[in-house]
Design an enzyme around this catalytic site. Structure first.
Site, PDB file in Angstrom:
ATOM      1  N   PRO A 103       1.088  -1.197  -0.110  1.00 17.22           N
ATOM      2  CA  PRO A 103      -0.153   0.034   0.043  1.00 17.22           C
ATOM      3  C   PRO A 103       0.898   1.430   0.166  1.00 17.22           C
ATOM      4  O   PRO A 103       1.774   1.381   0.803  1.00 17.22           O
ATOM      5  CB  PRO A 103      -0.753  -0.241   1.341  1.00 17.22           C
ATOM      6  CG  PRO A 103      -0.759  -1.504   1.688  1.00 17.22           C
ATOM      7  CD  PRO A 103       0.578  -2.100   1.257  1.00 17.22           C
ATOM      8  N   GLU A 104       0.659   2.297  -0.694  1.00 17.63           N
ATOM      9  CA  GLU A 104       1.167   3.470  -1.108  1.00 17.63           C
ATOM     10  C   GLU A 104       0.199   4.675  -0.662  1.00 17.63           C
ATOM     11  O   GLU A 104      -0.941   4.344  -0.095  1.00 17.63           O
ATOM     12  CB  GLU A 104       1.763   3.525  -2.296  1.00 17.63           C
ATOM     13  CG  GLU A 104       2.735   2.488  -2.730  1.00 17.63           C
ATOM     14  CD  GLU A 104       3.071   2.725  -3.955  1.00 17.63           C
ATOM     15  OE1 GLU A 104       3.213   3.547  -4.749  1.00 17.63           O
ATOM     16  OE2 GLU A 104       3.631   1.491  -4.843  1.00 17.63           O
ATOM     17  N   ARG A 157       1.933 -11.378   6.103  1.00 16.04           N
ATOM     18  CA  ARG A 157       3.271 -11.429   6.154  1.00 16.04           C
ATOM     19  C   ARG A 157       4.103 -10.755   7.499  1.00 16.04           C
ATOM     20  O   ARG A 157       5.415 -10.890   7.657  1.00 16.04           O
ATOM     21  CB  ARG A 157       4.059 -10.410   5.032  1.00 16.04           C
ATOM     22  CG  ARG A 157       3.615 -10.963   3.461  1.00 16.04           C
ATOM     23  CD  ARG A 157       4.341 -12.113   3.169  1.00 16.04           C
ATOM     24  NE  ARG A 157       5.856 -11.857   3.023  1.00 16.04           N
ATOM     25  CZ  ARG A 157       6.384 -11.367   1.873  1.00 16.04           C
ATOM     26  NH1 ARG A 157       5.675 -10.640   0.858  1.00 16.04           N
ATOM     27  NH2 ARG A 157       7.806 -10.924   1.943  1.00 16.04           N
ATOM     28  N   ARG A 177      20.871  15.530  -5.604  1.00 13.81           N
ATOM     29  CA  ARG A 177      20.707  14.174  -5.450  1.00 13.81           C
ATOM     30  C   ARG A 177      21.459  13.479  -6.915  1.00 13.81           C
ATOM     31  O   ARG A 177      20.974  13.244  -7.727  1.00 13.81           O
ATOM     32  CB  ARG A 177      19.349  13.525  -5.323  1.00 13.81           C
ATOM     33  CG  ARG A 177      18.743  14.247  -4.132  1.00 13.81           C
ATOM     34  CD  ARG A 177      19.219  13.676  -2.925  1.00 13.81           C
ATOM     35  NE  ARG A 177      19.036  12.304  -2.736  1.00 13.81           N
ATOM     36  CZ  ARG A 177      18.061  11.903  -1.909  1.00 13.81           C
ATOM     37  NH1 ARG A 177      17.186  12.777  -1.170  1.00 13.81           N
ATOM     38  NH2 ARG A 177      17.911  10.550  -1.818  1.00 13.81           N
TER      39      ARG A 177
END
Ligand SMILES: [Zn+2]
Length: 277
Positions: free
Chosen positions: A2-3, A113, A154
């Site tokens: 899930p995001e 899990r 970055r």
């Protein structure tokens, strides 16, 4: 996993069921690790009788604010699921924890899990958690100018940089692949080599993809459901995620490619997302 859109979908499905409700009890089944380092009786002593003031989302965390300025923080991780069901409902499959409310509902946490956690924190701990999370991509402060300024420092691969929760909170594998495809950016481009125009396209793509996914109530891949057991409707609208090596690019017809970037399975179109940008 899930995001942001999936956690937001769960949040919306929970509001009407637990906000304003008083906590009566807490049960933990055969996996006390769901509480991290806390003991059931300690957590129960702290939350019993408290009323839920609101349900928020921060990045991929669901935050249940209580009326004593503490909070219950839920991290679904891989397969965690929250369900609002009546007390009488028998234990769900893989159920590890239940919070019982005065309105006759239980908030059940199940997780095949066992990576997910339900943690009671005080205001200071919550502040620390929120501090280490990056900007919310749907909030006003997440601007193209801000993103450009951050990406300039970055040198890592853009996909890995977008997955960094300390930079942007809530993006994961699904929506990063979708955003990079829509922006026409190769997942292995060095973040600091993106042009201002590319960053603007990426910024727009992230917001469009996340908003559409929330509208579609998230993506159901393995086990995601909202608190009422509804599956997400966005899966059919994914353009590249999970389709590498399986089919053609929906835009140009070129065979999609599956590779690994930053340790994560990655799908992209070699024509729409050229290496050279
Ligand atoms: Zn293509």
């Amino acid at each position: 996993m899930p995001e942001l859109p999936e956690v937001e979908t769960v949040r919306r499905s929970l509001i009407g069921k637990i906000v304003g409700q008083r906590i009566l009890s807490l049960r933990v089944a055969d996996f006390p690790g769901v509480l991290a380092d806390d003991r059931v009786e300690d957590v129960l002593a702290r939350i019993e009788g408290r009323v839920v003031r609101g349900v928020r989302r921060r990045a991929k965390y669901l935050i249940i604010d209580l009326d004593d300025d503490t909070a219950i923080v839920v991290h679904l991780r891989m397969t965690g699921r929250l369900s609002a069901v009546t007390h009488e409902e028998p234990p769900l499959r893989f159920e590890h924890l239940a919070i019982e409310f005065a309105n006759g509902l239980d908030l059940r946490f199940s997780d095949q899990r066992k990576f997910g956690r339900v943690i009671h924190v005080d205001g200071d701990e919550l502040g620390l958690l929120e501090q280490r999370l990056g900007r919310e991509p749907l909030e006003r402060e997440f601007t193209a100018a801000w993103l450009e300024e951050r990406l300039r420092r970055r040198p890592g691969k853009i996909k890995a940089v977008l997955l960094d929760q300390g930079l942007i909170g809530g993006l994961g594998n699904i929506y990063v692949d979708e955003s990079l495809f829509r922006a026409g950016i190769h997942p292995e481009r060095r973040a600091n080599t993106l042009t201002p125009e590319e960053v603007r396209r990426l910024h727009r793509a992230i917001r469009v993809v996340l908003r559409a996914a929330i509208d579609g109530r998230g993506t159901t891949f393995s086990s995601f459901e909202d608190a009422e057991g509804n599956r997400g409707g966005y899966g059919g609208r994914l353009l590249v995620y999970g389709r590498g090596d399986k089919g053609p690019c929906p835009r140009c017809g070129t065979q999609l490619v599956r590779t690994v970037v930053g340790g994560r399975g990655t799908s992209f179109c070699p024509r729409c997302q050229p290496v050279g940008g």
